[in-house]
Design a protein around this motif. Structure first.
Motif, PDB file in Angstrom:
ATOM      1  N   LYS A  99       0.860  -1.175   0.000  1.00  0.00           N
ATOM      2  CA  LYS A  99       0.000   0.000   0.000  1.00  0.00           C
ATOM      3  C   LYS A  99       0.898   1.226   0.000  1.00  0.00           C
ATOM      4  O   LYS A  99       1.762   1.373   0.869  1.00  0.00           O
ATOM      5  CB  LYS A  99      -0.909   0.002   1.227  1.00  0.00           C
ATOM      6  N   ASP A 148      -6.555   3.884  -5.473  1.00  0.00           N
ATOM      7  CA  ASP A 148      -7.625   4.180  -4.529  1.00  0.00           C
ATOM      8  C   ASP A 148      -8.593   5.152  -5.202  1.00  0.00           C
ATOM      9  O   ASP A 148      -8.180   6.218  -5.668  1.00  0.00           O
ATOM     10  CB  ASP A 148      -7.013   4.800  -3.265  1.00  0.00           C
ATOM     11  N   MET A 163      -2.320   0.433  -4.508  1.00  0.00           N
ATOM     12  CA  MET A 163      -2.102  -0.873  -3.909  1.00  0.00           C
ATOM     13  C   MET A 163      -1.547  -1.784  -4.994  1.00  0.00           C
ATOM     14  O   MET A 163      -2.167  -1.961  -6.047  1.00  0.00           O
ATOM     15  CB  MET A 163      -3.410  -1.452  -3.369  1.00  0.00           C
TER      16      MET A 163
END
Length: 100
Positions: free
Chosen positions: A7, A43, A51
């Motif tokens: 992430k 995202d 990610m």
């Protein structure tokens, strides 16, 4: 199978550079022995959030990947991020419940 989750939150001015770096190494990663898949996701609520999800055949293949040139390039990209990436490695399992 073993999953690797990275992430990342990129610094706004370095977004393009991070994407170019990841694009340059993704095909190499996908061709490494034991790589089942490797995909990058953005995202939807944060255009700086990404990610990277990699799926590896087994733990040894993941460990070989972590020692690879491709992973070294990825680690070098940490300077483009707002903070250190969150990294999670996890063994995955398939449930017969999902196949019904």
């Amino acid at each position: 199978m073993v999953l690797l989750f990275l992430k990342m939150n990129v610094r706004p001015e370095k977004r393009k550079e991070l994407l170019q770096t990841l694009e340059a190494i993704m095909e190499r990663v996908r061709k490494e022995t034991g790589c089942v898949k490797a995909n990058l996701y953005q995202d939807m609520e944060n255009d700086r959030g990404f990610m990277l999800i990699e799926e590896w055949r087994n733990q040894q293949d993941l460990e070989n990947h972590i020692r690879s040139d491709s992973f070294s390039v990825l680690q070098g990209a940490n300077g483009l991020l707002e903070r250190e990436p969150e990294i999670i490695a996890s063994e995955a399992f398939q449930s017969s419940l999902l196949n019904k």
